[in-house]
Design a protein around this motif. Structure first.
Motif, PDB file in Angstrom:
ATOM      1  N   ARG A   6     -14.586  13.016 -28.655  1.00  0.00           N
ATOM      2  CA  ARG A   6     -15.972  13.812 -28.625  1.00  0.00           C
ATOM      3  C   ARG A   6     -15.732  14.881 -29.409  1.00  0.00           C
ATOM      4  N   LYS A   7     -14.303  15.379 -29.157  1.00  0.00           N
ATOM      5  CA  LYS A   7     -13.845  16.841 -30.091  1.00  0.00           C
ATOM      6  C   LYS A   7     -13.668  16.298 -31.468  1.00  0.00           C
ATOM      7  N   LYS A   8     -13.605  15.032 -31.830  1.00  0.00           N
ATOM      8  CA  LYS A   8     -13.553  14.839 -33.378  1.00  0.00           C
ATOM      9  C   LYS A   8     -14.855  14.860 -33.720  1.00  0.00           C
ATOM     10  N   LYS A   9     -15.786  14.272 -32.852  1.00  0.00           N
ATOM     11  CA  LYS A   9     -17.216  14.121 -33.528  1.00  0.00           C
ATOM     12  C   LYS A   9     -17.830  15.781 -33.516  1.00  0.00           C
ATOM     13  N   LEU A  10     -17.437  16.370 -32.701  1.00  0.00           N
ATOM     14  CA  LEU A  10     -17.951  17.940 -32.559  1.00  0.00           C
ATOM     15  C   LEU A  10     -17.363  18.614 -33.657  1.00  0.00           C
ATOM     16  N   LEU A  11     -16.166  18.364 -34.287  1.00  0.00           N
ATOM     17  CA  LEU A  11     -15.433  19.406 -35.316  1.00  0.00           C
ATOM     18  C   LEU A  11     -15.933  18.655 -36.575  1.00  0.00           C
ATOM     19  N   HIS A  12     -16.336  17.326 -36.399  1.00  0.00           N
ATOM     20  CA  HIS A  12     -16.857  17.068 -37.775  1.00  0.00           C
ATOM     21  C   HIS A  12     -18.260  17.515 -38.269  1.00  0.00           C
ATOM     22  N   LEU A  13     -18.989  17.791 -37.123  1.00  0.00           N
ATOM     23  CA  LEU A  13     -20.285  18.428 -37.371  1.00  0.00           C
ATOM     24  C   LEU A  13     -20.083  19.978 -37.699  1.00  0.00           C
ATOM     25  N   SER A  23     -14.113  28.914 -43.369  1.00  0.00           N
ATOM     26  CA  SER A  23     -13.219  30.136 -42.639  1.00  0.00           C
ATOM     27  C   SER A  23     -12.741  30.028 -41.178  1.00  0.00           C
ATOM     28  N   GLY A  24     -13.119  28.646 -40.681  1.00  0.00           N
ATOM     29  CA  GLY A  24     -12.834  28.312 -39.240  1.00  0.00           C
ATOM     30  C   GLY A  24     -13.744  28.973 -38.352  1.00  0.00           C
ATOM     31  N   SER A  25     -14.717  29.678 -38.599  1.00  0.00           N
ATOM     32  CA  SER A  25     -15.741  29.991 -37.662  1.00  0.00           C
ATOM     33  C   SER A  25     -16.980  29.926 -38.514  1.00  0.00           C
ATOM     34  N   VAL A  26     -18.092  30.377 -37.527  1.00  0.00           N
ATOM     35  CA  VAL A  26     -19.393  29.916 -38.230  1.00  0.00           C
ATOM     36  C   VAL A  26     -19.980  31.471 -37.891  1.00  0.00           C
ATOM     37  N   ASP A  27     -20.877  31.895 -39.154  1.00  0.00           N
ATOM     38  CA  ASP A  27     -21.610  33.154 -38.921  1.00  0.00           C
ATOM     39  C   ASP A  27     -22.702  32.984 -39.704  1.00  0.00           C
ATOM     40  N   ARG A  28     -23.684  34.101 -39.640  1.00  0.00           N
ATOM     41  CA  ARG A  28     -24.968  34.138 -40.297  1.00  0.00           C
ATOM     42  C   ARG A  28     -24.719  33.659 -41.938  1.00  0.00           C
ATOM     43  N   LYS A  29     -23.844  34.172 -42.556  1.00  0.00           N
ATOM     44  CA  LYS A  29     -23.602  33.464 -43.906  1.00  0.00           C
ATOM     45  C   LYS A  29     -23.501  32.022 -44.206  1.00  0.00           C
ATOM     46  N   ASP A  30     -23.095  31.562 -43.407  1.00  0.00           N
ATOM     47  CA  ASP A  30     -22.786  29.950 -43.323  1.00  0.00           C
ATOM     48  C   ASP A  30     -24.378  29.496 -43.274  1.00  0.00           C
ATOM     49  N   PHE A  31     -25.063  29.849 -42.351  1.00  0.00           N
ATOM     50  CA  PHE A  31     -26.506  29.539 -42.411  1.00  0.00           C
ATOM     51  C   PHE A  31     -27.228  29.835 -43.651  1.00  0.00           C
ATOM     52  N   GLU A  32     -27.202  30.925 -44.268  1.00  0.00           N
ATOM     53  CA  GLU A  32     -27.771  31.323 -45.323  1.00  0.00           C
ATOM     54  C   GLU A  32     -27.429  30.407 -46.377  1.00  0.00           C
ATOM     55  N   GLN A  33     -26.092  29.926 -46.490  1.00  0.00           N
ATOM     56  CA  GLN A  33     -25.478  29.231 -47.494  1.00  0.00           C
ATOM     57  C   GLN A  33     -25.868  27.750 -47.406  1.00  0.00           C
ATOM     58  N   ALA A  79     -14.587  27.448 -33.495  1.00  0.00           N
ATOM     59  CA  ALA A  79     -14.590  25.818 -33.276  1.00  0.00           C
ATOM     60  C   ALA A  79     -14.448  25.607 -31.705  1.00  0.00           C
ATOM     61  N   ASP A  80     -13.388  26.486 -31.119  1.00  0.00           N
ATOM     62  CA  ASP A  80     -13.405  26.418 -29.790  1.00  0.00           C
ATOM     63  C   ASP A  80     -14.748  26.689 -28.721  1.00  0.00           C
ATOM     64  N   GLU A  81     -15.243  27.729 -29.319  1.00  0.00           N
ATOM     65  CA  GLU A  81     -16.651  28.206 -28.824  1.00  0.00           C
ATOM     66  C   GLU A  81     -17.690  27.089 -28.830  1.00  0.00           C
ATOM     67  N   TRP A  82     -17.467  26.528 -30.182  1.00  0.00           N
ATOM     68  CA  TRP A  82     -18.495  25.571 -30.340  1.00  0.00           C
ATOM     69  C   TRP A  82     -18.355  24.168 -29.639  1.00  0.00           C
ATOM     70  N   VAL A  83     -16.989  23.836 -29.408  1.00  0.00           N
ATOM     71  CA  VAL A  83     -16.707  22.583 -28.449  1.00  0.00           C
ATOM     72  C   VAL A  83     -17.140  22.826 -27.043  1.00  0.00           C
ATOM     73  N   SER A  84     -16.750  24.262 -26.635  1.00  0.00           N
ATOM     74  CA  SER A  84     -17.133  24.367 -25.121  1.00  0.00           C
ATOM     75  C   SER A  84     -18.511  24.597 -25.080  1.00  0.00           C
ATOM     76  N   MET A  85     -19.557  24.979 -25.925  1.00  0.00           N
ATOM     77  CA  MET A  85     -20.928  25.053 -25.847  1.00  0.00           C
ATOM     78  C   MET A  85     -21.479  23.591 -25.792  1.00  0.00           C
ATOM     79  N   TRP A  86     -21.042  22.658 -26.523  1.00  0.00           N
ATOM     80  CA  TRP A  86     -21.539  21.250 -26.481  1.00  0.00           C
ATOM     81  C   TRP A  86     -20.875  20.340 -25.201  1.00  0.00           C
ATOM     82  N   PHE A 178     -24.396  11.730 -37.860  1.00  0.00           N
ATOM     83  CA  PHE A 178     -24.218  12.891 -39.100  1.00  0.00           C
ATOM     84  C   PHE A 178     -23.495  12.246 -40.227  1.00  0.00           C
ATOM     85  N   GLY A 179     -23.558  10.954 -40.569  1.00  0.00           N
ATOM     86  CA  GLY A 179     -23.231  10.386 -41.756  1.00  0.00           C
ATOM     87  C   GLY A 179     -21.907   9.676 -41.862  1.00  0.00           C
ATOM     88  N   ARG A 180     -21.102   9.823 -40.657  1.00  0.00           N
ATOM     89  CA  ARG A 180     -20.012   9.154 -40.745  1.00  0.00           C
ATOM     90  C   ARG A 180     -19.674   7.988 -40.141  1.00  0.00           C
TER      91      ARG A 180
END
Length: 183
Positions: A6-13, A23-33, A79-86, A178-180
């Motif tokens: 599951r961690k592989k799937k979550l990190l793929h996304l 950058s290894g983290s997600v912020d507002r700029k990633d969503f704007e991009q 990525a760790d916060e992401w995995v924990s949330m899911w 998610f296409g994989r």
């Protein structure tokens, strides 16, 4: 504890679709991009209503994601916060946050380019190719996700979505939304 599978799937996304700048983290700029990239795919310009709608939706998703997952409140989701949330979601997917449901609907609508209420292989693979995935692999993923059918409806997609975040079965159709084609 989240499994390696599951961690592989979550990190793929996380890595392919959210961490747009690597950058290894997600912020507002990633969503704007992401809004900019999606708009280019669809041929929408910055002043277009669809561009604004896409940006507004993705920024709402970001606000929701940040409010839930940004444990240290630094304006970034690692990525760790992401995995924990899911992982928390997997324990009770029926109590999804509004932003998670909104993101699910956004992805479906993005893939349903013809706006006919279903996703076909061409629509699906075109979106994932625009995110840098191999188009042939995305076609193979669609076939697994659709279980050999020509398309996937919105109700089917919702179930596949939940399955992606919850299942430990490597052959479950939801793993491929998610296409994989493999993990």
């Amino acid at each position: 504890m989240v499994s390696d599978f599951r961690k592989k799937k979550l990190l793929h996304l996380f890595n392919k679709f959210f961490d747009r700048d690597g950058s290894g983290s997600v912020d507002r700029k990633d969503f704007e991009q992401a809004a900019e990239n999606i708009s280019k795919l669809r041929g929408w310009k910055q002043g277009d209503a669809k561009y604004k709608e896409t940006l507004d939706t993705l920024l709402k998703v970001w606000d929701g994601l940040q409010s839930v997952a940004d444990a240290n409140k630094d304006g970034e989701v690692t990525a760790d916060e992401w995995v924990s949330m899911w992982e928390a979601y997997a324990k009770n997917p029926s109590s999804a946050y509004d932003w998670q449901n909104q993101y699910c609907k956004f992805i479906f609508q993005l893939e349903d380019a013809s706006n006919d209420g279903a996703i076909d292989s061409e629509e699906f693979s075109t979106v994932y190719a625009s995110f840098g995935l191999n188009k042939d692999e995305a076609v193979a993923a669609f076939q697994k996700m659709a279980k050999g059918k020509a398309n996937v409806s919105w109700p089917e997609f919702q179930e596949l979505w939940k399955e992606y975040f919850v299942t430990e079965d490597p052959n479950a159709p939801g793993n491929f939304i998610f296409g994989r084609s493999s993990f």
